[in-house]
Scaffold this motif. Structure first.
Motif, PDB file in Angstrom:
ATOM      1  N   ALA A  76      -0.917  -1.514  -4.480  1.00 41.08           N
ATOM      2  CA  ALA A  76      -2.142  -0.724  -4.391  1.00 41.08           C
ATOM      3  C   ALA A  76      -1.839   0.762  -4.227  1.00 41.08           C
ATOM      4  O   ALA A  76      -0.761   1.163  -3.793  1.00 41.08           O
ATOM      5  CB  ALA A  76      -2.985  -1.207  -3.208  1.00 41.08           C
TER       6      ALA A  76
ATOM      7  N   LEU B  85      -6.617   0.550  -2.149  1.00 37.55           N
ATOM      8  CA  LEU B  85      -6.466  -0.470  -1.113  1.00 37.55           C
ATOM      9  C   LEU B  85      -7.811  -1.000  -0.646  1.00 37.55           C
ATOM     10  O   LEU B  85      -7.969  -2.212  -0.421  1.00 37.55           O
ATOM     11  CB  LEU B  85      -5.680   0.092   0.071  1.00 37.55           C
ATOM     12  CG  LEU B  85      -5.442  -0.885   1.227  1.00 37.55           C
ATOM     13  CD1 LEU B  85      -4.652  -2.094   0.763  1.00 37.55           C
ATOM     14  CD2 LEU B  85      -4.729  -0.180   2.382  1.00 37.55           C
TER      15      LEU B  85
ATOM     16  N   VAL C 205      -1.049  -7.120   4.268  1.00 38.87           N
ATOM     17  CA  VAL C 205      -0.966  -5.745   3.773  1.00 38.87           C
ATOM     18  C   VAL C 205       0.232  -5.063   4.427  1.00 38.87           C
ATOM     19  O   VAL C 205       0.354  -5.049   5.657  1.00 38.87           O
ATOM     20  CB  VAL C 205      -2.253  -4.956   4.082  1.00 38.87           C
ATOM     21  CG1 VAL C 205      -2.139  -3.528   3.559  1.00 38.87           C
ATOM     22  CG2 VAL C 205      -3.460  -5.648   3.473  1.00 38.87           C
TER      23      VAL C 205
ATOM     24  N   ASP D  16      -6.225   2.788   6.995  1.00 37.45           N
ATOM     25  CA  ASP D  16      -5.864   1.578   6.256  1.00 37.45           C
ATOM     26  C   ASP D  16      -5.820   0.371   7.183  1.00 37.45           C
ATOM     27  O   ASP D  16      -6.252  -0.732   6.813  1.00 37.45           O
ATOM     28  CB  ASP D  16      -4.513   1.760   5.566  1.00 37.45           C
ATOM     29  CG  ASP D  16      -4.568   2.746   4.414  1.00 37.45           C
ATOM     30  OD1 ASP D  16      -5.686   3.101   3.994  1.00 37.45           O
ATOM     31  OD2 ASP D  16      -3.495   3.162   3.932  1.00 37.45           O
TER      32      ASP D  16
ATOM     33  N   ALA E  33       0.838  -1.194   0.000  1.00 37.06           N
ATOM     34  CA  ALA E  33       0.000   0.000   0.000  1.00 37.06           C
ATOM     35  C   ALA E  33       0.876   1.249   0.000  1.00 37.06           C
ATOM     36  O   ALA E  33       1.568   1.523   0.983  1.00 37.06           O
ATOM     37  CB  ALA E  33      -0.925  -0.004   1.222  1.00 37.06           C
TER      38      ALA E  33
END
Length: 278
Positions: free
Chosen positions: A152, A182, A229, A241, A126
């Motif tokens: 992402a 994301l 992630v 996030d 990310a």
């Protein structure tokens, strides 16, 4: 060719470079059908790496649709050139006598390639900006047996030459998808049956505890299909996030180091899942 080191030229021409014998060897063997356009070698490199010459010739002459380990391209789609060291150096200072040009549009992949039932392990980057880190995570994901990697948000261009070099050929071994937000990544992978774990130093779960709980009903369960992630090198994963994940996991720091390098932390987490799923 030299201009393809820049993103604008890659975008304009739909091409990117693969530099060095390891990357070119894997590109010729494993890149998608029709993606490898040209392979350049110096006379010394052609003599030193006969397997690259043989694989290139096999792929260039393979019937359309033929798929073997050493011939996976469309007939006539690939050309091999022998050039002087000066020419290779002018194309790329990192060629080491071997260079390939690939079509980026045929190398691109979409969500069906990763968001499918049966995926067991996916790495999601990310807003990762450092090309060396991104390439190293792709390589680690490949080594750990991951099904795919997703870059992402505003992550680095996967066809950046340093990214490609850092993957050491792993870019051509597993699907690598770029560009989605994301939140969309998380939704798609969760819909495909993956739990989503965010790796962050602020995590409420310790990775060691999760490994100790394997087979004992621990939550989250590392044996389950998992999408990890990983956040930006400088600021990690913002709270918004982290909130997208099912759980936030920290890698324990036992010494005096302030933190782990992104690629190192990613390798630790991916291998924890890989071992649990073995």
């Amino acid at each position: 060719m030299r201009a393809l080191s820049g993103r604008s030229a890659r975008s304009r021409h739909g091409l990117f470079l693969v530099e060095g014998p390891q990357g070119v060897r894997e590109a010729v063997r494993w890149a998608p059908d029709g993606s490898v356009r040209d392979v350049y070698l110096t006379p010394a490199a052609a003599e030193r790496y006969p397997e690259i010459v043989a694989a290139t010739r096999d792929r260039a002459t393979a019937p359309a649709g033929a798929r073997t380990e050493r011939s996976r391209g469309h007939a006539g789609s690939l050309r091999m050139h022998v050039a002087t060291p000066e020419v290779l150096d002018a194309m790329s200072p990192d060629a080491q006598g071997v260079l390939a040009v690939l079509r980026s549009e045929t190398a691109g992949l979409t969500w069906p390639d990763v968001a499918r039932p049966g995926a067991r392990l996916v790495a999601v980057l990310a807003d990762v900006r450092d090309p060396g880190n991104a390439g190293t995570v792709i390589r680690a994901a490949d080594a750990a047996g991951a099904d795919a990697v997703v870059l992402a948000g505003r992550s680095v261009d996967v066809h950046n030459p340093k990214v490609v070099r850092s993957t050491a050929g792993s870019l051509f071994h597993l699907p690598v998808v770029t560009g989605p937000a994301l939140a969309d990544v998380v939704a798609h992978l969760r819909g495909a049956g993956c739990q989503v774990l965010a790796a962050d130093g602020a995590g409420s779960h310790d990775l060691d505890d999760l490994q100790d709980a394997v087979g004992q009903g621990g939550v989250p369960d590392l044996t389950a299909p998992t999408a990890w992630v990983f956040g930006n090198e400088a600021w990690g994963l913002p709270a918004a996030d982290r909130a997208l994940a099912d759980a936030v996991v920290r890698v324990p720091i036992r010494g005096r180091a302030e933190s782990l390098n992104l690629a190192t932390a990613a390798a630790v987490c991916l291998y924890a899942s890989s071992r649990a799923q073995r």
